[in-house]
Design a protein around this motif. Sequence first.
Motif, PDB file in Angstrom:
ATOM      1  N   GLU A 101     -35.824   8.887   7.778  1.00  0.00           N
ATOM      2  CA  GLU A 101     -35.394   9.663   6.620  1.00  0.00           C
ATOM      3  C   GLU A 101     -33.897   9.975   6.703  1.00  0.00           C
ATOM      4  OE1 GLU A 101     -36.807  13.514   3.994  1.00  0.00           O
ATOM      5  OE2 GLU A 101     -37.511  13.344   6.053  1.00  0.00           O
ATOM      6  N   LYS A 102     -33.430  10.361   7.886  1.00  0.00           N
ATOM      7  CA  LYS A 102     -31.996  10.637   8.087  1.00  0.00           C
ATOM      8  C   LYS A 102     -31.154   9.387   7.852  1.00  0.00           C
ATOM      9  CE  LYS A 102     -32.854  14.261  11.452  1.00  0.00           C
ATOM     10  NZ  LYS A 102     -32.952  14.555  12.890  1.00  0.00           N
ATOM     11  N   GLU A 103     -31.707   8.225   8.178  1.00  0.00           N
ATOM     12  CA  GLU A 103     -30.997   6.952   8.020  1.00  0.00           C
ATOM     13  C   GLU A 103     -31.087   6.407   6.590  1.00  0.00           C
ATOM     14  OE1 GLU A 103     -32.712   4.349  10.975  1.00  0.00           O
ATOM     15  OE2 GLU A 103     -32.365   5.823  12.551  1.00  0.00           O
ATOM     16  N   GLY A 104     -31.863   7.071   5.722  1.00  0.00           N
ATOM     17  CA  GLY A 104     -31.998   6.633   4.344  1.00  0.00           C
ATOM     18  C   GLY A 104     -32.957   5.471   4.160  1.00  0.00           C
ATOM     19  N   LYS A 105     -33.831   5.227   5.125  1.00  0.00           N
ATOM     20  CA  LYS A 105     -34.787   4.125   5.028  1.00  0.00           C
ATOM     21  C   LYS A 105     -36.078   4.531   4.326  1.00  0.00           C
ATOM     22  CE  LYS A 105     -33.280   1.753   9.249  1.00  0.00           C
ATOM     23  NZ  LYS A 105     -32.668   0.623   8.592  1.00  0.00           N
ATOM     24  N   ASN A 123     -33.116   6.544  -5.109  1.00  0.00           N
ATOM     25  CA  ASN A 123     -33.755   7.860  -5.133  1.00  0.00           C
ATOM     26  C   ASN A 123     -34.304   8.249  -6.495  1.00  0.00           C
ATOM     27  OD1 ASN A 123     -33.397   8.735  -2.393  1.00  0.00           O
ATOM     28  ND2 ASN A 123     -31.216   8.735  -2.836  1.00  0.00           N
ATOM     29  N   ASP A 154     -28.735   6.775  -9.172  1.00  0.00           N
ATOM     30  CA  ASP A 154     -28.953   6.391  -7.782  1.00  0.00           C
ATOM     31  C   ASP A 154     -30.324   5.719  -7.739  1.00  0.00           C
ATOM     32  OD1 ASP A 154     -29.506   6.175  -5.093  1.00  0.00           O
ATOM     33  OD2 ASP A 154     -29.172   8.284  -4.636  1.00  0.00           O
ATOM     34  N   ASP A 183     -36.082   0.967   2.027  1.00  0.00           N
ATOM     35  CA  ASP A 183     -35.001   0.119   2.527  1.00  0.00           C
ATOM     36  C   ASP A 183     -35.300  -1.370   2.387  1.00  0.00           C
ATOM     37  OD1 ASP A 183     -32.366   0.195   3.589  1.00  0.00           O
ATOM     38  OD2 ASP A 183     -33.137  -0.425   5.543  1.00  0.00           O
ATOM     39  N   ARG A 194     -38.138   7.904   2.005  1.00  0.00           N
ATOM     40  CA  ARG A 194     -37.972   9.180   1.319  1.00  0.00           C
ATOM     41  C   ARG A 194     -39.292   9.928   1.390  1.00  0.00           C
ATOM     42  NH1 ARG A 194     -39.931   8.832  -3.958  1.00  0.00           N
ATOM     43  NH2 ARG A 194     -40.189   6.683  -4.598  1.00  0.00           N
TER      44      ARG A 194
END
Length: 133
Positions: free
Chosen positions: A51-55, A118, A115, A73, A57
């Motif tokens: 989640e921190k890496e944006g892979k 998201n 975006d 991702d 949600r």
Amino acid sequence: MPKYMTRQRKVLLAYLTEHADEKLSARQIESDLSGEGISISAVYRNLSDFEKEGKIRRVNKSGSREVFYQYTDAEHCKECLHLSCEKCGKTYHMNMEVTQMLIKNLASSDEFDIDKANTVLYGVCKDCRKNGE
């Protein structure tokens, strides 16, 4: 910065990639990977990192308090908007032509850039409408 690629992380990432259009709970992931020797704490720890890496949600299904995760991702997901059914919970990719038209119209009429990674549009899918769910 991505973390070291441990065996557990590789297995979890492969699993999430295979289920990119699904919302999965940590318990469901742990259950599905039980034969791989991955503990629930390793699932939570890696999900947090992803989640921190944006892979991935974090999402909530309508009417549920449980947290679900969706992998975002995957190459086929990055340029898509997603449609999520509030009845059955399935997630779909919006038609690319319609996605591009919507993005272009919003950019010109409202001067707003979406975006894509998201953005999820919620509604009721045709199967649920047809079945009267």
